[in-house]
Write a protein that holds these residues in place. Structure first.
Motif, PDB file in Angstrom:
ATOM      1  N   THR A  81       3.421   3.073  16.505  1.00 49.96           N
ATOM      2  CA  THR A  81       4.045   4.432  16.210  1.00 49.96           C
ATOM      3  C   THR A  81       3.157   5.540  16.185  1.00 49.96           C
ATOM      4  O   THR A  81       3.448   6.676  16.330  1.00 49.96           O
ATOM      5  N   ALA A  82       1.880   5.080  16.189  1.00 51.22           N
ATOM      6  CA  ALA A  82       0.874   6.328  16.542  1.00 51.22           C
ATOM      7  C   ALA A  82       0.464   6.519  18.076  1.00 51.22           C
ATOM      8  O   ALA A  82      -0.169   7.669  18.284  1.00 51.22           O
ATOM      9  N   PHE A 137       0.880  -1.035  -0.116  1.00 43.00           N
ATOM     10  CA  PHE A 137       0.169  -0.099   0.039  1.00 43.00           C
ATOM     11  C   PHE A 137       0.881   1.229   0.048  1.00 43.00           C
ATOM     12  O   PHE A 137       1.948   1.422   0.639  1.00 43.00           O
ATOM     13  N   ALA A 138       0.309   2.308  -0.616  1.00 44.63           N
ATOM     14  CA  ALA A 138       1.226   3.541  -0.855  1.00 44.63           C
ATOM     15  C   ALA A 138       1.152   4.243   0.680  1.00 44.63           C
ATOM     16  O   ALA A 138       2.109   5.177   0.740  1.00 44.63           O
ATOM     17  N   HIS A 139       0.021   4.062   1.399  1.00 48.01           N
ATOM     18  CA  HIS A 139       0.027   4.897   2.731  1.00 48.01           C
ATOM     19  C   HIS A 139      -0.522   3.801   3.892  1.00 48.01           C
ATOM     20  O   HIS A 139      -1.078   2.922   3.466  1.00 48.01           O
ATOM     21  N   SER A 140      -0.079   4.103   5.089  1.00 39.03           N
ATOM     22  CA  SER A 140      -0.352   3.243   6.101  1.00 39.03           C
ATOM     23  C   SER A 140      -0.407   3.906   7.416  1.00 39.03           C
ATOM     24  O   SER A 140       0.213   4.865   7.654  1.00 39.03           O
ATOM     25  N   ALA A 141      -1.310   3.350   8.256  1.00 41.47           N
ATOM     26  CA  ALA A 141      -1.400   4.174   9.616  1.00 41.47           C
ATOM     27  C   ALA A 141      -1.869   3.176  10.659  1.00 41.47           C
ATOM     28  O   ALA A 141      -2.684   2.186  10.041  1.00 41.47           O
ATOM     29  N   VAL A 142      -1.738   3.421  12.044  1.00 46.37           N
ATOM     30  CA  VAL A 142      -1.881   2.711  13.023  1.00 46.37           C
ATOM     31  C   VAL A 142      -2.441   3.369  14.175  1.00 46.37           C
ATOM     32  O   VAL A 142      -1.945   4.480  14.447  1.00 46.37           O
ATOM     33  N   VAL A 143      -3.586   3.156  14.801  1.00 46.00           N
ATOM     34  CA  VAL A 143      -4.108   3.896  15.841  1.00 46.00           C
ATOM     35  C   VAL A 143      -4.894   3.113  16.833  1.00 46.00           C
ATOM     36  O   VAL A 143      -5.191   2.121  16.469  1.00 46.00           O
ATOM     37  N   GLY A 184      -1.696  12.354  10.463  1.00 51.01           N
ATOM     38  CA  GLY A 184      -0.291  12.508  10.824  1.00 51.01           C
ATOM     39  C   GLY A 184       0.701  11.414  10.155  1.00 51.01           C
ATOM     40  O   GLY A 184       1.814  11.656   9.882  1.00 51.01           O
ATOM     41  N   GLN A 185       0.110  10.326   9.898  1.00 52.82           N
ATOM     42  CA  GLN A 185       0.942   9.247   9.659  1.00 52.82           C
ATOM     43  C   GLN A 185       0.928   9.058   7.994  1.00 52.82           C
ATOM     44  O   GLN A 185       1.707   8.319   7.284  1.00 52.82           O
ATOM     45  N   GLU A 243     -11.845  13.533  16.827  1.00 56.82           N
ATOM     46  CA  GLU A 243     -10.899  14.187  15.874  1.00 56.82           C
ATOM     47  C   GLU A 243      -9.429  13.760  16.266  1.00 56.82           C
ATOM     48  O   GLU A 243      -8.722  13.701  15.343  1.00 56.82           O
ATOM     49  N   ALA A 244      -9.100  13.401  17.616  1.00 58.49           N
ATOM     50  CA  ALA A 244      -7.719  12.812  18.054  1.00 58.49           C
ATOM     51  C   ALA A 244      -7.270  11.626  17.235  1.00 58.49           C
ATOM     52  O   ALA A 244      -6.286  11.666  16.535  1.00 58.49           O
ATOM     53  N   ILE A 245      -8.486  10.580  16.902  1.00 62.39           N
ATOM     54  CA  ILE A 245      -8.050   9.398  16.264  1.00 62.39           C
ATOM     55  C   ILE A 245      -7.691   9.895  14.685  1.00 62.39           C
ATOM     56  O   ILE A 245      -6.738   9.348  14.207  1.00 62.39           O
ATOM     57  N   LEU A 246      -8.635  10.731  14.017  1.00 65.65           N
ATOM     58  CA  LEU A 246      -8.504  11.095  12.619  1.00 65.65           C
ATOM     59  C   LEU A 246      -7.043  12.175  12.452  1.00 65.65           C
ATOM     60  O   LEU A 246      -6.405  11.935  11.531  1.00 65.65           O
ATOM     61  N   ARG A 247      -6.728  12.835  13.713  1.00 65.24           N
ATOM     62  CA  ARG A 247      -5.394  13.348  13.553  1.00 65.24           C
ATOM     63  C   ARG A 247      -4.167  12.574  13.539  1.00 65.24           C
ATOM     64  O   ARG A 247      -3.375  12.750  12.886  1.00 65.24           O
TER      65      ARG A 247
END
Length: 1009
Positions: free
Chosen positions: A278-279, A223-229, A246-247, A238-242
């Motif tokens: 990381t998040a 994948f081109a982008h990835s994130a973990v929350v 950010g990632q 809002e904190a989750i989406l930020r």
């Protein structure tokens, strides 16, 4: 409550020392209180002895617990009073001229504070008397040897004697790496992600996060982008989406990070837990965005929706949303992400109702491990906690009755002579009944926690373990359970936690300060333990060494889990499992040990005095709750997020705060540092990654300061008055990545001040006197910027200082020499620093100092990539203790001179750099980082212990002979070139895969773009 939690033996010892100091003064600051102080001192000493006797047993009734809590509160209040009196009253030296006249004037001027403190001491004396009388009145009995309290079985299980901690036995000299281990028994859940949303559901401790992380790691590169929350019980979408934004937003060029040295290279590759954390948590995601000027404009929900649409629409993305508790929260997060058939979302949750929210999703229900998998996991965890891979478990089918019979008949009748003792010291065998792992119901969390408990109780008999199983699950008889409930998992966690020694439990409660999912720095944690007074010297070990043993013991117990190791082989960061942290937070709240505001925990506001405050991001409502709290007794403050949103306006007026940790906080203003300078009892101050610009001269007021952490700030120099802080032990400054450095005050060099310094890190030396001979306690010297010319006085002073300190306690030396003149002159040292454990030399060096071959205890070495030569590798191979070897270059671009030096090194040995066979007996990590990396060839039997090879580059000429590395587990390629232009990496990887396959090797090859 083996010892009063929060008033541990070290804290009580510290308090008694303060009382003794007041009583031994030549003059009395507060007339008429000598008798009261003596009474309090004697009473506390007796209480300490009594508590030690009571604490040696588990299972106290409610009366005893309540009485112990009263002692805890009294201890805190006495220490507050003593510290406050020391803050408000400073006596005059008896030998000064006109002492009697000046002292009379002083007594008149301090009449009111002396009267106020005298009244408080009299009140404390009365409380001490009442506590003693109350114990007798309500029947809190003295501990009796050989008897068991009525509540012992209910609280402590089959054994009533509390564990005793031996610091010497918990010194862990092993150096190791965090490897990417796949979870046990999850093959059926690792299939392809075929639908947009995949929900992994199962109750706490079953391994959902481990499975989700393994999936994330397996498919991330597609994948081109990835994130973990991590969501948990948070309601702040809002904190989750930020955190996601950010990632996935475009990163700055990696070129600067490329030259960040071995730590940045190693930091790019983490273990399983690293990918997930990381998040950090939703709260911590908020920390780095809330309060900034941009955050104010981008923080609204609608704006975040639009930003994510711009970033992710028509692009392949992978998002892991961990530990979701609310179906509505999950819907809000998923709806904020643009719909894309080629993108994937992984969700973990404890609740089936949340998993079925997305009816079109793929639901994977996780259950416990089978018997074979459970036993395998237990053995792995046990081996890790014992610290020896050679320990073999001998499983016994003996029930409690059988074990009792065997003990009565003697070992001669037992099929195994080691059946009576579960783990025999000095032996390679351990006898444990199968009931121990069977009762865990196949739950990974319960299994590894119990394995840590078994490994840390080497003298318990087989009967003892059988009795424990019967105690924890009396309703199950001899049948092991197929699946445990949440309450039963909590029962195992609670027992294993309660079994720990008192001082370890006190330190473990401190983990509740950090948000859920937060990666906790080992050094940050141990330094704070020391500042809080939880650690004291014992068994000939310093406080720092004892704190390390506490940390090691928590790892052995599986209370904390390493997720990142430094390149020196030591644990750098750790995390706490959600369910374990829930238990710790509940304990901390019950004991009024820590008050948490915001974050993932829904805690009731404290009804009594706040002792330690953790602000984990809060809205305006919670900020108002904080304003109402009684903060007059706060001794520790930790903040995550924006100072603007949650900093209580009245916090800084209280002068008894000893630990202030604002690491990573935004919204820091110049007036904050001025107010901090009023906290005269501060021992630990961290302003790391804040917007601090400078330190005022008023910093000299912090006479008790021991640790000052101002890394990654805009502070570029220390004021001269800081030299008056004679207790300062650690100065941490500069920025390791950008090499921004901290200028030393002239007073430090002229007046020979601050002799207690043990760490001086991130400094700049650019001329003038640099005489450091007086810092004989110095263990670490890190010079991030060196600008001094050969032949000058500063050049000679620095050479002489390093030579002199090398004969004392200097263990770590870091020098970044822009001109390279200084590091070349190191070859002229008459007495080399033979006791160095870590050495980092940056600059255009080719020839190594002759004395480097004599560094027999060196385990970490970092050199410039210009020193990557065949002959140098041959010399370094003789360093038997070397664990980590790095060649890197810190400049933004390698200039022509550097490239020419790299080319010359290659031509020197037939067009390639060859790693010789043999040698490097302990080397497990090798890192190469530079714009251009030459062809590297490994000879047969080269680096026999190497486990990980990391390369970061723009251009890589080649890599051969990797199949000759006998124990190689992972090879990491990180190219800063554009993916579509980097054909060289693809070709090298193909050739390497073929060579490994032919030679039957299963090393992992991981490519990072």
């Amino acid at each position: 409550m083996e010892l009063v939690v929060g008033a541990s033996e070290a804290t009580m010892r510290s308090l008694l020392g303060k009382l003794g100091g007041l009583l031994s003064q030549e003059y009395t600051l507060i007339r008429g209180v000598d008798g009261d102080l003596q009474y309090i001192n004697d009473e506390l000493a007796t209480m300490q002895s009594f508590l030690r006797s009571v604490g040696a047993r588990r299972g106290h009734d409610d009366l005893t617990k309540d009485w112990m809590k009263q002692i805890r509160d009294l201890t805190y209040d006495i220490e507050d009073c003593i510290d406050d009196s020391g803050n408000r009253l400073h006596g005059l030296p008896a030998g000064m001229p006109c002492y009697f006249l000046l002292n009379s004037v002083f007594e008149v001027l301090t009449w009111w504070p002396r009267r106020d403190i005298a009244a408080r001491i009299a009140t404390l004396k009365m409380r001490a008397q009442q506590i003693g009388e109350r114990r007798g009145r309500y029947g809190v009995n003295n501990p009796e040897t050989g008897t068991e309290p009525a509540a012992a079985a209910a609280a402590g299980g089959p054994h009533t004697k509390a564990a005793v901690f031996d610091a010497a036995d918990n010194q862990d000299g092993r150096l190791q790496l965090v490897s990417m281990k796949d979870p046990v028994g999850v093959d059926q859940h690792m299939k392809e992600l075929t639908r947009r949303v995949t929900c992994i559901v199962g109750f706490g401790g079953v391994g959902k996060t481990a499975i989700a992380t393994a999936l994330y790691r397996s498919f991330k590169e597609k994948f081109a982008h990835s994130a973990v929350v991590t969501v948990s019980q948070s309601s702040d979408v809002e904190a989750i989406l930020r955190g996601i934004k950010g990632q996935v937003k475009p990163k700055a060029s990696n070129q600067q990070q490329q030259h960040g040295g071995s730590e940045s290279v190693t930091g790019a590759v983490k273990g399983v837990g690293d990918h997930l954390t990381t998040a950090m948590s939703a709260v911590v995601a908020k920390c780095y965005s809330a309060g900034t000027s941009r955050g104010k404009h981008e923080g609204t929900k609608q704006q975040l929706h639009e930003d994510l649409k711009v970033l992710l629409e028509k692009k392949r993305y992978l998002v892991l949303i961990d530990d979701v508790w609310s179906a509505n929260m999950l819907e809000n997060i998923i709806n904020a992400l643009p719909v894309n058939e080629d993108s994937r979302i992984i969700v973990t949750t404890r609740f089936h109702s949340v998993a079925t929210t997305r009816r079109e999703g793929d639901i994977r229900r996780v259950t416990g491990l089978d018997d074979k998998q459970s036993k395998t996991l237990f053995e792995q965890a046990f081996a890790e906690s014992k610290g020896s891979k050679d320990v073999t478990i001998i499983w016994s089918e003996a029930s409690a009755t059988t074990a009792k019979t065997e003990e009565g008949d003697g070992a001669a009748h037992s099929p195994n002579k080691q059946a009576n003792n579960s783990v025999n010291e000095g032996s390679k065998f351990a006898t444990v009944p199968n009931e121990v792992w069977r009762m865990c119901g196949g739950l990974p969390l319960a299994i590894v926690t119990m394995a840590g408990h078994v490994a840390c109780n080497p003298h318990k008999s087989v009967k003892g373990w059988s009795d424990l199983c019967s105690y924890l699950f009396p309703e199950s008889g001899q049948d092991h359970r197929k699946e445990l409930t949440q309450e039963e998992v909590g029962r195992i966690i609670s027992y294993c936690y309660n079994d720990m020694p008192a001082e370890i439990k006190t330190c473990s409660l401190y983990l509740s300060i950090f948000p859920k999912g937060h990666r906790i720095s080992r050094k940050r944690l141990t330094r704070r333990w020391i500042a809080e007074g939880f650690v004291c010297e014992k068994h000939g070990l310093s406080v720092e060494e004892v704190a390390e043993t506490y940390f090691n013991h928590l790892i052995r117990r599986k209370i904390i889990r390493p997720v990142e190791h430094s390149s020196n082989g030591k644990v750098k960061k750790c995390i706490v499992h959600d369910m374990v942290l829930e238990h710790i937070v509940a304990k901390a709240s019950e004991e009024n040990f820590i008050t948490v505001v915001g974050g993932n925990w829904l805690m009731q506001p404290p009804s009594s005095k706040v002792r330690r405050l953790s602000l984990q991001g809060s809205d305006s409502k919670r900020a108002k709750d904080t304003e109402k709290m009684n903060l007059s007794h706060v001794r520790s403050v930790t903040m995550f997020g924006s100072l603007n949103n949650q900093l209580p306006a009245h916090l800084f007026k209280y002068g008894i705060v000893q630990v202030l940790d604002l690491e990573g906080c935004t919204g820091f203003k110049s007036h904050h540092i001025v107010e901090i300078c009023r906290m005269v009892l501060l021992k630990y101050l961290s302003l790391r990654r804040t917007d601090t610009k400078c330190l005022p001269n008023k910093i000299k007021r912090l006479k008790n300061l021991e640790t000052l952490d101002i890394r990654e700030t805009d502070i570029v120099g220390l004021p001269n008055p800081i030299c008056q802080l004679e207790r300062l032990v650690n100065i941490l400054g500069g920025n390791k990545t950008t090499r921004k450095a901290l200028k030393l005050p002239e007073e430090l060099k002229k007046r020979k001040k601050m002799k207690a310094l043990r760490i001086l890190s991130g400094i700049e030396i650019s001329g003038g006197s640099v005489d450091l001979h007086h810092l004989t306690e110095l263990r670490k010297l890190a010079i991030y910027k060196l600008k001094t010319m050969g032949g000058t006085a500063s050049f000679k002073d620095l050479i002489s200082s390093i030579e002199y300190l090398g004969g004392y306690s200097l263990h770590t030396l870091v020098i970044d020499d822009e001109s390279s003149e200084f590091i070349k002159s190191l070859d002229d040292l008459s007495y080399p620093p033979k006791f160095l454990i870590a050495l980092e030399l940056y600059g255009k060096m080719v020839k190594l100092p002759n004395w480097m071959k004599q560094l027999n205890v060196l385990n970490k070495l970092t050199l410039s990539v210009t020193a990557l030569r065949t002959d140098n590798l041959k010399d370094l191979s003789k360093l038997e203790a070397l664990f980590s070897l790095t060649f890197s270059f810190r400049a933004k671009e390698q200039d022509r001179q550097t490239l020419a030096m790299v080319a010359e090194n290659k031509l020197y040995s037939n067009g390639k750099v060859t790693v010789p066979e043999g040698g490097f007996k302990s080397l497990k990590l090798m890192c190469l980082s530079g714009f251009l990396l030459p062809l590297l060839s490994f000879s047969r039997e080269a680096m026999p212990e190497l486990e990980r090879l990391e390369l970061r580059y723009n251009m890589l000429e080649g890599l051969s002979g990797v199949e000759n590395l006998a124990k190689l587990k992972e090879v990491h390629f990180t190219s800063d070139a554009k993916a579509d232009e980097d054909t060289m990496t693809k070709d090298i990887v193909k050739e390497m895969e073929m060579a490994l396959r032919i030679n039957g090797k299963k090393s992992k090859i991981i490519v990072h773009q």
